[in-house]
Design a protein around this motif. Structure first.
Motif, PDB file in Angstrom:
ATOM      1  N   ASN A 139     -56.451 -11.252  32.244  1.00  0.00           N
ATOM      2  CA  ASN A 139     -56.458 -12.230  33.326  1.00  0.00           C
ATOM      3  C   ASN A 139     -55.077 -12.767  33.682  1.00  0.00           C
ATOM      4  O   ASN A 139     -54.962 -13.789  34.342  1.00  0.00           O
ATOM      5  CB  ASN A 139     -57.395 -13.406  32.970  1.00  0.00           C
ATOM      6  N   HIS A 140     -54.015 -12.070  33.254  1.00  0.00           N
ATOM      7  CA  HIS A 140     -52.668 -12.565  33.529  1.00  0.00           C
ATOM      8  C   HIS A 140     -52.202 -12.253  34.944  1.00  0.00           C
ATOM      9  O   HIS A 140     -51.227 -12.831  35.417  1.00  0.00           O
ATOM     10  CB  HIS A 140     -51.663 -11.960  32.539  1.00  0.00           C
ATOM     11  N   ALA A 141     -52.894 -11.342  35.633  1.00  0.00           N
ATOM     12  CA  ALA A 141     -52.399 -10.877  36.930  1.00  0.00           C
ATOM     13  C   ALA A 141     -52.277 -12.009  37.943  1.00  0.00           C
ATOM     14  O   ALA A 141     -51.288 -12.107  38.685  1.00  0.00           O
ATOM     15  CB  ALA A 141     -53.318  -9.785  37.467  1.00  0.00           C
TER      16      ALA A 141
ATOM     17  N   LEU B 272     -54.922   0.853  24.772  1.00  0.00           N
ATOM     18  CA  LEU B 272     -56.358   1.103  24.809  1.00  0.00           C
ATOM     19  C   LEU B 272     -57.152  -0.111  25.269  1.00  0.00           C
ATOM     20  O   LEU B 272     -58.293   0.018  25.702  1.00  0.00           O
ATOM     21  CB  LEU B 272     -56.835   1.533  23.419  1.00  0.00           C
ATOM     22  N   SER B 273     -56.562  -1.303  25.200  1.00  0.00           N
ATOM     23  CA  SER B 273     -57.303  -2.506  25.538  1.00  0.00           C
ATOM     24  C   SER B 273     -57.425  -2.740  27.037  1.00  0.00           C
ATOM     25  O   SER B 273     -58.144  -3.633  27.469  1.00  0.00           O
ATOM     26  CB  SER B 273     -56.624  -3.730  24.906  1.00  0.00           C
ATOM     27  N   ILE B 274     -56.731  -1.954  27.868  1.00  0.00           N
ATOM     28  CA  ILE B 274     -56.780  -2.178  29.306  1.00  0.00           C
ATOM     29  C   ILE B 274     -58.176  -1.937  29.847  1.00  0.00           C
ATOM     30  O   ILE B 274     -58.686  -2.678  30.680  1.00  0.00           O
ATOM     31  CB  ILE B 274     -55.760  -1.275  30.019  1.00  0.00           C
ATOM     32  N   HIS B 275     -58.831  -0.892  29.390  1.00  0.00           N
ATOM     33  CA  HIS B 275     -60.175  -0.564  29.852  1.00  0.00           C
ATOM     34  C   HIS B 275     -61.186  -0.785  28.731  1.00  0.00           C
ATOM     35  O   HIS B 275     -60.854  -0.669  27.557  1.00  0.00           O
ATOM     36  CB  HIS B 275     -60.243   0.901  30.309  1.00  0.00           C
TER      37      HIS B 275
ATOM     38  N   THR C 110     -63.154  -0.404  43.163  1.00  0.00           N
ATOM     39  CA  THR C 110     -63.072  -1.699  42.486  1.00  0.00           C
ATOM     40  C   THR C 110     -61.716  -1.894  41.809  1.00  0.00           C
ATOM     41  O   THR C 110     -61.047  -2.893  42.027  1.00  0.00           O
ATOM     42  CB  THR C 110     -64.205  -1.828  41.451  1.00  0.00           C
ATOM     43  N   PRO C 111     -61.280  -0.961  40.977  1.00  0.00           N
ATOM     44  CA  PRO C 111     -59.943  -1.122  40.401  1.00  0.00           C
ATOM     45  C   PRO C 111     -58.890  -0.465  41.287  1.00  0.00           C
ATOM     46  O   PRO C 111     -59.196   0.430  42.068  1.00  0.00           O
ATOM     47  CB  PRO C 111     -60.064  -0.367  39.070  1.00  0.00           C
ATOM     48  N   ARG C 112     -57.673  -0.942  41.193  1.00  0.00           N
ATOM     49  CA  ARG C 112     -56.574  -0.297  41.893  1.00  0.00           C
ATOM     50  C   ARG C 112     -56.032   0.787  40.975  1.00  0.00           C
ATOM     51  O   ARG C 112     -55.000   0.626  40.336  1.00  0.00           O
ATOM     52  CB  ARG C 112     -55.499  -1.322  42.221  1.00  0.00           C
ATOM     53  N   CYS C 113     -56.743   1.891  40.916  1.00  0.00           N
ATOM     54  CA  CYS C 113     -56.361   2.970  39.999  1.00  0.00           C
ATOM     55  C   CYS C 113     -54.927   3.425  40.255  1.00  0.00           C
ATOM     56  O   CYS C 113     -54.170   3.722  39.332  1.00  0.00           O
ATOM     57  CB  CYS C 113     -57.311   4.154  40.145  1.00  0.00           C
TER      58      CYS C 113
ATOM     59  N   GLN D 247     -43.821  -2.550  32.679  1.00  0.00           N
ATOM     60  CA  GLN D 247     -44.058  -1.124  32.875  1.00  0.00           C
ATOM     61  C   GLN D 247     -44.552  -0.425  31.617  1.00  0.00           C
ATOM     62  O   GLN D 247     -45.017   0.710  31.687  1.00  0.00           O
ATOM     63  CB  GLN D 247     -42.779  -0.458  33.375  1.00  0.00           C
ATOM     64  N   THR D 248     -44.478  -1.098  30.458  1.00  0.00           N
ATOM     65  CA  THR D 248     -45.050  -0.486  29.267  1.00  0.00           C
ATOM     66  C   THR D 248     -46.550  -0.298  29.413  1.00  0.00           C
ATOM     67  O   THR D 248     -47.139   0.572  28.764  1.00  0.00           O
ATOM     68  CB  THR D 248     -44.767  -1.338  28.019  1.00  0.00           C
ATOM     69  N   CYS D 249     -47.182  -1.123  30.246  1.00  0.00           N
ATOM     70  CA  CYS D 249     -48.615  -0.944  30.532  1.00  0.00           C
ATOM     71  C   CYS D 249     -48.843  -0.371  31.923  1.00  0.00           C
ATOM     72  O   CYS D 249     -49.820   0.335  32.153  1.00  0.00           O
ATOM     73  CB  CYS D 249     -49.367  -2.269  30.432  1.00  0.00           C
ATOM     74  N   HIS D 250     -47.959  -0.688  32.859  1.00  0.00           N
ATOM     75  CA  HIS D 250     -48.187  -0.342  34.256  1.00  0.00           C
ATOM     76  C   HIS D 250     -47.347   0.862  34.709  1.00  0.00           C
ATOM     77  O   HIS D 250     -46.998   0.948  35.880  1.00  0.00           O
ATOM     78  CB  HIS D 250     -47.858  -1.544  35.150  1.00  0.00           C
ATOM     79  N   ASP D 251     -47.021   1.748  33.800  1.00  0.00           N
ATOM     80  CA  ASP D 251     -46.182   2.880  34.183  1.00  0.00           C
ATOM     81  C   ASP D 251     -46.988   4.076  34.671  1.00  0.00           C
ATOM     82  O   ASP D 251     -46.443   5.043  35.161  1.00  0.00           O
ATOM     83  CB  ASP D 251     -45.289   3.321  33.013  1.00  0.00           C
ATOM     84  N   GLY D 252     -48.305   4.041  34.537  1.00  0.00           N
ATOM     85  CA  GLY D 252     -49.145   5.117  35.049  1.00  0.00           C
ATOM     86  C   GLY D 252     -49.191   6.348  34.163  1.00  0.00           C
ATOM     87  O   GLY D 252     -49.921   7.286  34.442  1.00  0.00           O
ATOM     88  N   MET D 253     -48.431   6.341  33.090  1.00  0.00           N
ATOM     89  CA  MET D 253     -48.409   7.510  32.216  1.00  0.00           C
ATOM     90  C   MET D 253     -49.108   7.236  30.888  1.00  0.00           C
ATOM     91  O   MET D 253     -49.825   8.059  30.367  1.00  0.00           O
ATOM     92  CB  MET D 253     -46.948   7.921  31.940  1.00  0.00           C
TER      93      MET D 253
END
Length: 394
Positions: free
Chosen positions: A220-222, A252-255, A271-274, A242-248
């Motif tokens: 919920n930090h977004a 594991l806790s994100i989903h 629903t999600p911004r994949c 970017q350690t979480c949002h780098d797309g690569m």
């Protein structure tokens, strides 16, 4: 086998031990103090602040050095010199009766100088803060403002050290600065240092900024990061995000668990911004090929008990509501999660050895020359240079 209740207790104790071993040092409630700010102490002393205050002593009697202290690293505790103002330590060492009591065991419980030379060692690590007692004394700040009333306190510990909510009573941006770097150590980059030997600095429940970095904060930090990005940037850099949002690679806790089974429904619904983390052509298509979804997947991996598309005739041959061309024009994003550009070109390129189906709508020939003259890079995906020249597009 242990009873169920006992097994649960053992599991809970094991979890606590694991957290302690991993250095999880942020506080969980507003009553606690972060170990990253105030490291754990070992104070093997016997002392009663209330008794000394009742006898007429004040803060300066024992802590006079604090008046000139300009660093949080200064250990502003009384030594024998200050204690000897009231306690006849020399007589106490010789076993003589004194009033008040002055033998070693008065302050050092269990210590016998005839058995060993030194009492148990005091360990009070410096606070990980930038702080000047002298500056606060010069500003006429009372000791009780930061350390609380000591009239009911025996041995003072880290629990008598001030919390951020106390500091903010004066550090409100008007009376005194309220920027994080005023009190917190910084890295060479200028950002707040968050990693210490004693633990990790994370805002706790009840902190004045309302930034509870608890166990669910990554989910919920977004909203806070969007509305108050400058506060976040005092501790975190873009590379940290970017350690979480780098797309690569993602934690594991994100989903949630089994998200690989659940994600098609959410991905189709948008629903999600994949795309904020994942590149469709390199991440989605590659994964789908590995599990047998997509034209380029190994045939031996393809599922035999489920269908992604309608019957071949309706999907490819018969132009109608279920035709793949109609579906692609409505939602190309779904197509490219499994198919690459080469998949389309296998039928829609004149360079392909397979049958060639013109993908352009009726009347396209009237505008194709103008489009090609502006930028023919797209045209060259399916047409050769000689073909474009023959058509008059070059």
């Amino acid at each position: 086998m242990l009873p169920r209740q006992n097994r649960h207790v053992l599991l809970a104790l094991a979890a606590l031990a694991l957290c302690a071993g991993a250095g999880v040092a942020w506080a969980a409630t507003a009553r606690e103090r972060s170990l990253a700010v105030y490291p754990q102490q070992h104070v093997p002393l016997r002392f009663d602040h209330a008794q000394h205050l009742a006898a007429g002593a004040d803060c300066a009697t024992c802590h006079d050095a604090a008046r000139k202290s300009q660093s949080a690293k200064d250990l502003n505790l009384p030594g024998h010199e200050e204690c000897e103002t009231c306690h006849d330590i020399e007589a106490g060492r010789k076993g003589k009766p004194t009033d008040p009591p002055s033998n070693c065991n008065t302050c050092h419980p269990g210590f016998d100088p005839t058995v060993r030379k030194e009492p148990a060692k005091l360990n009070m690590p410096a606070a990980n803060l930038k702080f000047s007692h002298q500056l606060h004394v010069d500003k006429k700040a009372e000791c009780s403002v930061c350390h609380g009333e000591m009239t009911e306190v025996k041995l003072a510990t880290r629990n008598q050290l001030p919390k951020m909510a106390t500091c903010f009573k004066c550090h409100d941006g008007n009376v005194a600065s309220n920027t994080c770097a005023t009190c917190h150590p910084t890295e060479p980059s200028g950002r707040i240092r968050i990693a210490f030997d004693s633990g990790l600095l994370r805002p706790m429940q009840g902190n004045p900024l309302g930034l509870d970095h608890g166990p669910r904060y990554e989910f919920n930090h977004a909203a806070r990061a969007t509305s108050d990005r400058l506060t976040c940037m005092q501790c975190h850099s873009e590379s940290y995000c970017q350690t979480c949002h780098d797309g690569m690679q993602k934690p594991l806790s994100i989903h949630p668990n089994d998200y690989i089974t659940l994600h098609p429904v959410q991905a189709r619904a948008g629903t999600p911004r994949c795309e904020s983390c994942h590149r469709t052509q390199s991440f989605c298509a590659a994964c789908h090929e590995r599990v047998g979804v997509g034209m380029d997947a190994d045939r031996t991996l393809r599922a035999r008990n489920q269908k992604v598309h309608p019957d071949y005739a309706a999907w490819v041959e018969i132009l109608g509501p279920q035709h793949h061309g109609i579906a692609a024009s409505r939602d190309l994003g779904s197509c490219i999660s499994c198919h690459r550009e080469e998949s389309c070109m296998s039928c829609h390129s004149e360079l392909s050895p397979r049958r060639q189906i013109n993908p352009h709508p009726a009347g396209f020939a009237q505008s194709c020359k103008k489009l090609a003259s502006a930028n023919d890079r797209a045209c060259l995906k399916c047409h050769s240079s000689d073909s474009l020249a023959a058509k008059g597009c070059r």
